[in-house]
Design a protein around this motif. Structure first.
Motif, PDB file in Angstrom:
ATOM      1  N   VAL A 115      45.919  30.435  41.881  1.00  0.00           N
ATOM      2  CA  VAL A 115      47.158  29.666  42.058  1.00  0.00           C
ATOM      3  C   VAL A 115      46.985  28.718  43.236  1.00  0.00           C
ATOM      4  O   VAL A 115      47.019  29.123  44.395  1.00  0.00           O
ATOM      5  N   ALA A 127      51.335  32.930  35.582  1.00  0.00           N
ATOM      6  CA  ALA A 127      50.611  33.607  36.662  1.00  0.00           C
ATOM      7  C   ALA A 127      50.814  35.116  36.583  1.00  0.00           C
ATOM      8  O   ALA A 127      49.883  35.902  36.807  1.00  0.00           O
ATOM      9  N   ARG A 133      45.986  37.859  40.704  1.00  0.00           N
ATOM     10  CA  ARG A 133      46.409  36.549  41.207  1.00  0.00           C
ATOM     11  C   ARG A 133      45.818  36.336  42.599  1.00  0.00           C
ATOM     12  O   ARG A 133      45.997  37.188  43.485  1.00  0.00           O
TER      13      ARG A 133
END
Length: 273
Positions: A115, A127, A133
């Motif tokens: 991200v 996401a 992540r």
């Protein structure tokens, strides 16, 4: 590595490359719109998931955005059409978007979201559909549905967010529509780590490489157990599901190879069989 899409594919909505053996990189490629998602991009994400489900050479999928954003959510130019659609047309559009994210989450291989900037609305949901992540300091997360008369129950966000960060925090973020910045995202467990923007894809690649170095079957069964047991009703049922997976894996050539490599003090050579 950089976080921009290849220059020779400037018109692609989703650019797919293979930066390393076993690693697939999907770059949302609408940088001038902060990678806002269109009907076309949802369709391309769905097609990507379908193709990877049949690709035994793919071991990890990384998703990022070109330019300075991950994804600003549904493109506002297309969103202007929504009030004028019939209920059936709107349902078809919503279900098309849902199929894309369900397909990404349902992949047997791990998915890493790198991200690099704003992840809003459907971009936030995308996401969350990833297993891991990793964020740059410029990453932000916002579910601002309530600010435009919609529900935060969109594209799996209301199911995934409480399971990632807990019900209370998820409710506060969804009901206020406020922005979560990278440092807070790390504090509450929304992201695994925050790294300098220039190292974001390299960091994601390090994680992907570590995964690729493990038993393919072991990784797939681990992901399946982790996802399945989020939905299971009891500890006993979770253990029963785990036990089935372990029994099956002891029948594989990779299990025998791992034991032999340990005894012989050498790296294992996994085949996925």
């Amino acid at each position: 590595m950089t976080s921009t899409a290849p220059a020779d594919q400037p018109d692609a909505t989703l650019v797919v490359t293979r930066p390393a053996p076993g690693v697939v990189l999907a770059t949302m490629n609408r940088p001038r719109r902060l990678n806002a998602i269109t009907v076309r991009m949802f369709a391309e994400l769905e097609a990507l998931a379908a193709s990877l489900a049949l690709d035994d050479s793919a071991r990890v999928l990384m998703i990022t955005g070109a330019g300075r954003g991950f994804s600003a959510g549904y493109d506002l130019d297309e969103a202007k059409e929504l009030p004028h659609l019939t209920a059936i047309d709107m349902l078809e559009r919503q279900e098309g978007a849902a199929r894309a994210l369900v397909g990404i989450r349902a992949l047997r291989i791990p998915v890493i979201a790198a991200v690099n900037g704003p992840a809003a609305g459907g971009g936030f949901s995308l996401a969350l559909a990833a297993d891991i992540r990793i964020a740059a300091p410029t990453a932000t997360f916002v579910a601002s549905f309530v600010r435009i008369g919609l529900s935060a129950g969109d594209l799996g966000l209301s199911w995934l967010l409480p399971r990632v960060i807990g019900s209370g925090r998820a409710s506060e973020i969804a009901l206020t529509g406020r922005t979560v910045r990278a440092d807070e995202a790390l504090d509450i467990g929304l992201v695994s780590r925050v790294v300098p923007a220039e190292h974001l894809l390299d960091s994601a690649m390090e994680t992907a490489t570590a995964i690729v170095g493990n038993s393919p079957s072991g990784v797939k069964f681990s992901k399946r157990a982790l996802q399945h047991n989020l939905e299971i009703g009891s500890y006993a049922a979770a253990i029963e599901f785990e036990s089935r997976g372990q029994v099956l894996l002891t029948r594989t050539a990779d299990m025998a190879e791992a034991l032999a490599a340990f005894v012989e003090k050498r790296p294992p050579e996994f085949t996925g069989h």
